[in-house]
Design an enzyme around this catalytic site. Structure first.
Site: not given
Length: 975
Positions: A417, A493
């Site tokens: 991220e 994820e």
């Protein structure tokens, strides 16, 4: 005098560079014949409010430490009584002004005085090695400044041989909580400063290797392994099992057994140089992405993975070897085959365990800049600023060089991220040049220019299926679109394991097993990061964000694991084990056969033994073994069941189990790997009484068989001498789960907010009529929240014989309901003494419509307290599905038995109301009352994973519709 290095006019802790004075990155290994001295232990400690501290006099031999505290190293000072931890998910807890940090910068001065062992060698060099310091460290030895570094979860070394003395060495380390490096470490976790990994002195004899790289490939077509060990000094490689004795740098080949997560075959070898003998554990394997599929040793791999932060509730990220081993054993025992080291390289000993016990590893760089996402175009993002590129490459280099010899590491990840930027491309280019043998991963740049995977987070099921079919939405750039379509899909994820959940796991797994391109994923995440605290009166609980006085925090979002903080498995982990089991067992009871499918990637089924049990009404009546052939991966066999044994009447099922045939390094013989249940005989429905008794009115009550009702409200007051605290009445509310509450980014679309807006938590009940006719009592009501014209008409039709009370409930919606219901069923209250539950139905743990794969039909018995799931933030929990009958009894006293009528029900019992459960922030907020509250639900809403992902699939939503269900209420022990 302060001699801190200064760059760009800023102090060193605000320098974008990775550090000064450290040695180049190199390999890590656990042992050799060279001397080493652990400096772990108790250190002197002083905490200051600013980076300036109180000067550098503490580095001198004569410094007065009489008023200093003591801390454990490895450790975090905020977990040892100095300051407090803080949790944020995305936002930085400091002003975002890179590379500057606040003047208020907690700074821990650490000091250790130590002597060298009497036999410490005098030749060669000695290195001082730090495995991990958060977030910036400046180091002195015997008054000489060695340098400074950032990169909290990475190793750093200094050459110190010329400074050491036999006795009275003084090691001084100044650690700043905030530094320029903090902007690269925004990793959804507690901010925990300190020297939290090992500190070691390493002797490097003359002629010892500085670095070496074990290249051990495997050709699945020939069955041969190829070995070449590159090293910076001359030497030899011995592998006795293979009869190998070759020079460093020489390539050789031999027939070998390959390494895989299922069969982690390691060959013990040795690197012998003039100065050092280093043990090697060599795993031969080859991984690559080819034809759009990730393969290991020529086979497609299906990742059944988890994301793992390093965490221990007492010591934070200072995790000991025993706890690491416990993690790996728990993963293996729950059918997990892969781990992503989110979002930084783990302690290197963890990777040794993955090599030894068998886990595929995505090794992730110590990098996340997520907090910049709140600014237009990620303004200021370091990965798009070339001034940060040296630090980014340094982080990639230190990860790769440290971990490159681990066969378990099959993928390098650039970080997490960080948006997009050329800094990531620079990292990727360096890694590809240094180690072309492993693919690269990065999720957050959706061009995937630096990734060998089409990586997604929390993609909903329909998107995963579209990608599996090759029907994903195209990119505007045809070239980029073609590249992305050539990549395997990895849900790096998914299935956010926060609180009650995650739901929908089985539906994801079906897609992974259907579409070759969908190669599985990694559940977020492994463990709840709850930190222990106590109430004012000493009761323990686990704390989360905001419990330590933080101004900026993200609450219990830090508690989103498959393990509770004490490392006990949550229902989510039990569910995940069942969903990802590597053997599928289905059956056709009418034909008397089962079908066994081998879902392993490499292993045949020789290591498993199969048994059957015939169970009637939850009781085992006969058992035996099944002869299942040794199936190759991906193949199936039809196996006959024995003739059903003669057994008493009642519902019957076959339970088939596959367990380990022999002890393994990760589990004992008999450990359950997979199981299934098949119906053998259906459940007989309760017989309707031949003679129904008429209701009788007397003194404000209505008597019906063994029951007494209130004449005005129609509420059941007592049954067979048991006085009820509250009679059964329609209920639709549940204390919202974390997934019901949803991510804050969903705004008003969050399900729990819609429920509250509609008022489902404050229903009002109106009695419209009470009638006694046809030997029955009928109570008609309307149930509705205030401030809306929506409602539910509920009619309760009661009839009875001498012992049994029969209830049929008819629910009719009034109006167009815009939301699904949390639940639909009956709520009743029993005396607190009725605290022991026995039931025949699903269990032993909780389940919901999309989390019920692991629920097994059986007969269970436990105290009501043990039926609760202790989520760190209390919420709806504890439902048991498919219940045929349930009893709640007092010890030696009266109780209640409820038997399903036309269909099984969902059964929940607890000592507090849903209102109390909804209001609680921690488990200690739940105070038992004088009532056991019992839910008997016809239907319940699914769970989903909307705390950070999709909500329940349509088939698991409780849409408002006309409903009828029936129950039989009797005394315990009655039929």
């Amino acid at each position: 005098m302060d001699t801190r290095p200064a760059h760009d006019g800023h102090p060193y802790e605000e320098d974008r560079s990775p550090g000064h004075g450290t040695l180049p990155a190199r390999v890590w290994y656990a042992a050799s014949d060279a001397a080493r001295l652990s400096l772990n232990g108790t250190w002197a400690f002083r905490l200051s409010d600013t980076a300036e501290g109180t000067g550098t006099a503490f580095t001198e031999d004569t410094a007065d430490l009489s008023d200093w505290a003591r801390v454990r190293v490895p450790g975090h000072w905020v977990l040892q009584g100095h300051g407090a931890p803080a949790y944020t998910n995305i936002v930085y807890p400091i002003p975002v002004d890179p590379p500057r940090v606040p003047t208020e910068n907690p700074t821990g001065d650490h000091r250790l005085d130590f002597d060298l062992p009497g036999d410490w060698p005098q030749d060669g060099e000695t290195l001082l090695r730090f495995e991990g310091v958060d977030s910036c460290a400046r180091v002195w030895l015997n008054g000489h400044e060695l340098g400074w570094f950032t990169g909290s979860r990475l190793p750093h070394e200094f050459a110190v041989g010329h400074l050491l003395r036999p006795r009275g060495n003084v090691l001084a380390v100044r650690v700043h909580q905030w530094s320029a490096g903090s902007y690269l470490e925004d990793q959804d976790m507690w901010w925990l400063p300190g020297i939290f990994r090992d500190v070691t002195l390493l002797h490097r004899p003359d002629g010892a290797p500085c670095d070496f790289f074990v290249h051990a490939g495997y050709d699945h077509l020939t069955g041969r392994g190829t070995l070449r060990v590159a090293c910076d000094v001359a030497g030899r490689i011995l592998v006795p099992e293979l009869g190998l004795d070759v020079r460093v740098g020489e390539e050789t080949s031999a027939p070998v057994e390959p390494w895989s997560a299922e069969s982690p075959r390691l060959y013990h070898g040795e690197l012998i140089t003039a100065g050092e003998r280093v043990p090697l554990r060599i795993g031969f394997r080859t991984v690559r992405v080819e034809n759009g599929v990730f393969t290991a040793n020529g086979r497609r791999i299906l990742f059944r993975g988890v994301n793992r932060h390093e965490f221990h509730p007492e010591t934070g990220r200072a995790v000991d070897l025993e706890t690491m081993r416990r993690d790996v054993l728990l993963m293996k025992r729950h059918n997990i085959n892969a781990v992503r080291t989110s979002h930084y390289p783990p302690h290197p000993a963890f990777l040794d365990l993955c090599d030894e016990l068998g886990l595929w590893v995505i090794d992730e760089a110590d990098l996340e800049t997520h907090g910049f996402c709140y600014f237009p175009d990620w303004r200021g993002n370091p990965v798009a600023d070339e001034r940060w590129t040296p630090a980014l490459i340094d982080r990639a280099r230190r990860m790769v060089e440290r971990d490159k010899n681990h066969p378990s590491v099959v993928i390098w990840s650039l970080g997490n991220e960080c948006g997009a930027g050329q800094g990531l491309s620079a990292m990727a280019a360096w890694i590809r040049e240094r180690d072309p043998s492993r693919p690269l991963h990065y999720e957050n740049d959706y061009s995937y220019r630096d990734s060998d995977f089409y990586s997604r987070m929390y993609a909903p099921h329909d998107e995963v299926e579209a990608i599996g079919r090759g029907e994903e939405q195209p990119l505007e750039d045809p070239e980029a679109d073609a590249r992305r379509r050539s990549l395997p899909l990895l849900l790096v994820e998914y299935a956010h394991a926060m609180g009650n959940g995650p739901g929908g796991l089985a539906d994801y797994q079906r897609l992974f097993e259907t579409y070759e391109r969908c190669q599985g994923g990694f559940v977020w995440e492994w463990i709840d990061h709850g930190l222990p605290k106590r109430t004012a009166d000493g009761r323990p609980y686990y704390a989360y964000g905001g419990d330590f006085g933080e101004d900026v925090h993200d609450g219990n979002f830090v508690c989103d694991g498959l393990l509770f903080p004490d490392r006990s498995p949550s229902p989510g982990l039990i569910e995940y084990k069942k969903v990802i089991e590597p053997v599928r067992i289905t059956g056709d009871s009418a034909a008397g056969t089962i079908t066994v499918t081998n879902r392993h990637d490499f292993s045949a089924l020789d290591h498993l033994s199969f048994t059957w049990a015939f169970e009637v009404e939850g009781e085992e009546t006969a058992t035996g073994t099944l002869a299942v052939p040794s199936l190759d991966p991906g193949t199936s066999a039809v196996v006959p069941l024995p003739d059903p044994p003669h057994a008493r009447a009642g519902e019957a099922v076959w339970t088939i189990r596959a367990g380990l045939r022999a002890d393994t390094p990760w589990a004992p013989r008999g450990h359950l790997v997979a199981w299934a249940q098949l119906p053998a005989r259906p459940r007989p429905l309760p017989e309707r009484p031949a003679v129904l008794l008429p209701p009788l009115a007397e003194a404000g009550n209505i008597h019906l068989g063994p029951a007494v009702f209130h004449a005005t409200t129609g509420e059941l007051r007592s049954l067979n001498g048991l006085d009820l605290r509250q009679g059964p009445r329609l209920d639709v509310w549940r204390a919202p789960t974390d997934n019901d509450l949803g991510g804050p980014w969903l705004g008003d679309a969050r399900l729990a907010m819609r429920w509250r807006k509609l008022g489902l938590h404050r229903l009002q009940h109106r009695v419209d009529s009470i009638s006694t006719a046809d030997r029955a009592l009928t109570v008609r009501t309307r149930v509705a929240p205030a401030a809306t014209d929506l409602g539910l008409y509920a009619a309760y039709h009661w009839s009875a014989d001498d012992e049994r009370l029969l209830l049929t409930v008819t629910v009719t919606p009034d109006g167009e309901w815009p939301v699904p219901l949390p639940r639909l069923g009956l709520l009743l209250g029993l005396p607190a003494s009725c605290d022991h539950a026995t039931w025949y139905g699903g269990g032993p743990g909780e389940a919901y419509p999309d989390t019920r794969a692991a629920s097994r039909l059986g007969r269970y018995s436990m105290n009501v307290d043990d039926m609760q799931t202790p989520y760190v933030r209390p919420q709806e929990n504890g439902a048991r599905p498919d219940v045929r009958w349930a009893e709640l009894c007092a010890a030696g006293g009266p109780g209640l038995r409820v038997t399903a009528g036309d269909a099984p029900f969902w059964f929940t019992a607890r000592r507090w109301s849903d209102v109390q459960l909804d209001a609680a922030r921690h488990t200690t907020d739940l105070e038992p009352g004088d009532t056991v509250w019992v839910h008997l639900d016809r239907s319940v809403q699914g769970i989903g994973t909307e705390s950070c992902g999709p909500g329940p699939l349509p088939q698991y939503r409780l849409t408002v519709a006309p409903t009828t269900f029936s129950l039989v209420l009797t005394a315990p022990g009655a039929n």
